[in-house]
Design a protein around this motif. Structure first.
Motif, mmCIF file in Angstrom:
data_model
loop_
_atom_site.group_PDB
_atom_site.id
_atom_site.type_symbol
_atom_site.label_atom_id
_atom_site.label_comp_id
_atom_site.label_asym_id
_atom_site.label_seq_id
_atom_site.Cartn_x
_atom_site.Cartn_y
_atom_site.Cartn_z
ATOM 1 N N HIS A 148 0.834 -1.205 0.000
ATOM 2 C CA HIS A 148 0.000 0.000 0.000
ATOM 3 C C HIS A 148 0.874 1.262 0.000
ATOM 4 N N ALA A 149 1.956 1.245 0.807
ATOM 5 C CA ALA A 149 2.833 2.417 0.861
ATOM 6 C C ALA A 149 3.525 2.659 -0.477
ATOM 7 N N VAL A 150 3.947 1.576 -1.138
ATOM 8 C CA VAL A 150 4.577 1.721 -2.448
ATOM 9 C C VAL A 150 3.591 2.288 -3.452
ATOM 10 N N ARG A 151 2.354 1.802 -3.414
ATOM 11 C CA ARG A 151 1.336 2.288 -4.341
ATOM 12 C C ARG A 151 1.105 3.787 -4.136
ATOM 13 N N LEU A 152 1.027 4.216 -2.879
ATOM 14 C CA LEU A 152 0.825 5.642 -2.603
ATOM 15 C C LEU A 152 2.017 6.474 -3.078
ATOM 16 N N ALA A 153 3.232 5.947 -2.862
ATOM 17 C CA ALA A 153 4.417 6.688 -3.289
ATOM 18 C C ALA A 153 4.469 6.822 -4.804
ATOM 19 N N ILE A 154 4.097 5.755 -5.523
ATOM 20 C CA ILE A 154 4.089 5.812 -6.982
ATOM 21 C C ILE A 154 3.041 6.807 -7.467
ATOM 22 N N GLN A 155 1.863 6.773 -6.848
ATOM 23 C CA GLN A 155 0.818 7.716 -7.224
ATOM 24 C C GLN A 155 1.264 9.151 -6.972
ATOM 25 N N ALA A 156 1.956 9.366 -5.844
ATOM 26 C CA ALA A 156 2.421 10.720 -5.535
ATOM 27 C C ALA A 156 3.459 11.185 -6.550
ATOM 28 N N THR A 157 4.345 10.262 -6.964
ATOM 29 C CA THR A 157 5.354 10.620 -7.964
ATOM 30 C C THR A 157 4.701 10.970 -9.291
ATOM 31 N N SER A 158 3.698 10.179 -9.690
ATOM 32 C CA SER A 158 3.001 10.460 -10.946
ATOM 33 C C SER A 158 2.275 11.797 -10.885
ATOM 34 N N ALA A 159 1.651 12.066 -9.741
ATOM 35 C CA ALA A 159 0.935 13.326 -9.600
ATOM 36 C C ALA A 159 1.895 14.513 -9.640
ATOM 37 N N THR A 160 3.072 14.342 -9.014
ATOM 38 C CA THR A 160 4.064 15.421 -9.030
ATOM 39 C C THR A 160 4.558 15.694 -10.440
ATOM 40 N N SER A 161 4.803 14.605 -11.204
ATOM 41 C CA SER A 161 5.265 14.767 -12.580
ATOM 42 C C SER A 161 4.211 15.467 -13.427
ATOM 43 N N ALA A 162 2.933 15.078 -13.246
ATOM 44 C CA ALA A 162 1.863 15.715 -14.013
ATOM 45 C C ALA A 162 1.722 17.176 -13.641
ATOM 46 N N THR A 163 1.876 17.498 -12.369
ATOM 47 C CA THR A 163 1.778 18.895 -11.933
ATOM 48 C C THR A 163 2.903 19.725 -12.516
#
Length: 235
Positions: free
Chosen positions: A57-72
Motif C-alpha cells: 500500500h505504501a509503495v502504491r501511494l508513493a508511486i501515485q504521488a510521484t506520478s501526480a508530481t510529474s503531471a503537476t
C-alpha cells in the motif's frame, strides 16, 4: 502519518532525497514482485503477510504521488503565463509514510554491534569437513553453525569448546558429543543480530566457508579480536 505544511520548493537536497525515496520504492516494488512471482506471499506467517500488505500500500501511494508530481510539473511548464491557481489542500505524504514505516521495522533497527561467525564441523582424525548427521526421520545433516556474539573469544573458547556448556548454541555441543570438532571459518565485524539471521535464511553456508571451498584456513578468535581492537573497532 499526515503532513500539514506547505509543499516545499524543490532544492538540490530535496531532489536528492526524492531520488533516494524513488530508489527505496523501486527496491520495495521488486521485492513484492518476486514474492508474488514465486507464490511466497501466501505462505508467509500472518504477521509477515500483514506487513507485506502495508508495504504494498505504501509503495502504491508513493508511486501515485510521484506520478501526480510529474503531471503537476508538466502542467506548470505549459501554463507559466497563466494566473496562479488556488493551492490544493495538503494531503498525506506517501514518501514520508514509506520512510517512517521502513524505519519502524525490526529489520531496519541497527541493534547492538558484534561478530557474525561461521563454524565448520570437522573430523578430528582426518581434519576433513564432516557434517553432523541428525537423528530425525529425514536424516538431516548440519555441516556448519552460524552464530552472533559481542565477545568472540569468550563465545568460541569458553562456551563452544566447553563440552559441558548448556547455554545457546546447543548444536555445537551435540557435534562435540558425536566425536566431531570444529574450526572458526568465517567472520564479519561489525554486524548486528539481524545480519546473522539474514545469512541463516540464505542457506548453503558452504558458499561462504573458506575451509570447504579451499580458499582459506581456520581463524584464531584471539587474533581476530586483537586486530579489530588495534584498528579501533573498524572492520
Amino acid at each position: 502519518m499526515t503532513a500539514a505544511v506547505q509543499t516545499p520548493e524543490l532544492t538540490p537536497a530535496t531532489a536528492a532525497d526524492s531520488r533516494a525515496v524513488g530508489r527505496v520504492v523501486e527496491l520495495a516494488s521488486g521485492l513484492l514482485m518476486l514474492l508474488d512471482e514465486h507464490g511466497i506471499t501466501g505462505r508467509l506467517p500472518l504477521d509477515a503477510r500483514a506487513q507485506a500488505s502495508r508495504l504494498r500500500h505504501a509503495v502504491r501511494l508513493a508511486i501515485q504521488a510521484t506520478s501526480a508530481t510529474s503531471a503537476t510539473s508538466a502542467t506548470s511548464a505549459t501554463s507559466a503565463t497563466s494566473p496562479p491557481a488556488p493551492a490544493a489542500p495538503t494531503g498525506p505524504d506517501p514518501a514520508g509514510e514509506l520512510r517512517a514505516w521502513i524505519a519502524a521495522q525490526p529489520w531496519a533497527q541497527p541493534g547492538p554491534v558484534g561478530w557474525v561467525y561461521l563454524l565448520c564441523f570437522r573430523d578430528p582424525a582426518t581434519g576433513e569437513h564432516q557434517p553432523l548427521r541428525g537423528n530425525g526421520c529425514r536424516g538431516q545433516f548440519a555441516g556448519h553453525y552460524w552464530g552472533w556474539t559481542t565477545d568472540l573469544v569468550r563465545r568460541i573458547s569458553r562456551e563452544h569448546r566447553n563440552p559441558r556448556w548448556s547455554g545457546p548454541g546447543r548444536l555445537v555441543q551435540v557435534a562435540l558429543a558425536a566425536g566431531l570438532t570444529f574450526e572458526l571459518a568465517w567472520l564479519e565485524y561489525p554486524a548486528t543480530l539481524g545480519r546473522e539471521r539474514r545469512l541463516k535464511r540464505q542457506g548453503s553456508a558452504y558458499r561462504r566457508c573458506p575451509l570447504c571451498r579451499g580458499t582459506g584456513g581456520p581463524l584464531d578468535p584471539v587474533a581476530a579480536a586483537a586486530a579489530v581492537l588495534q584498528a579501533g573497532g573498524a572492520r
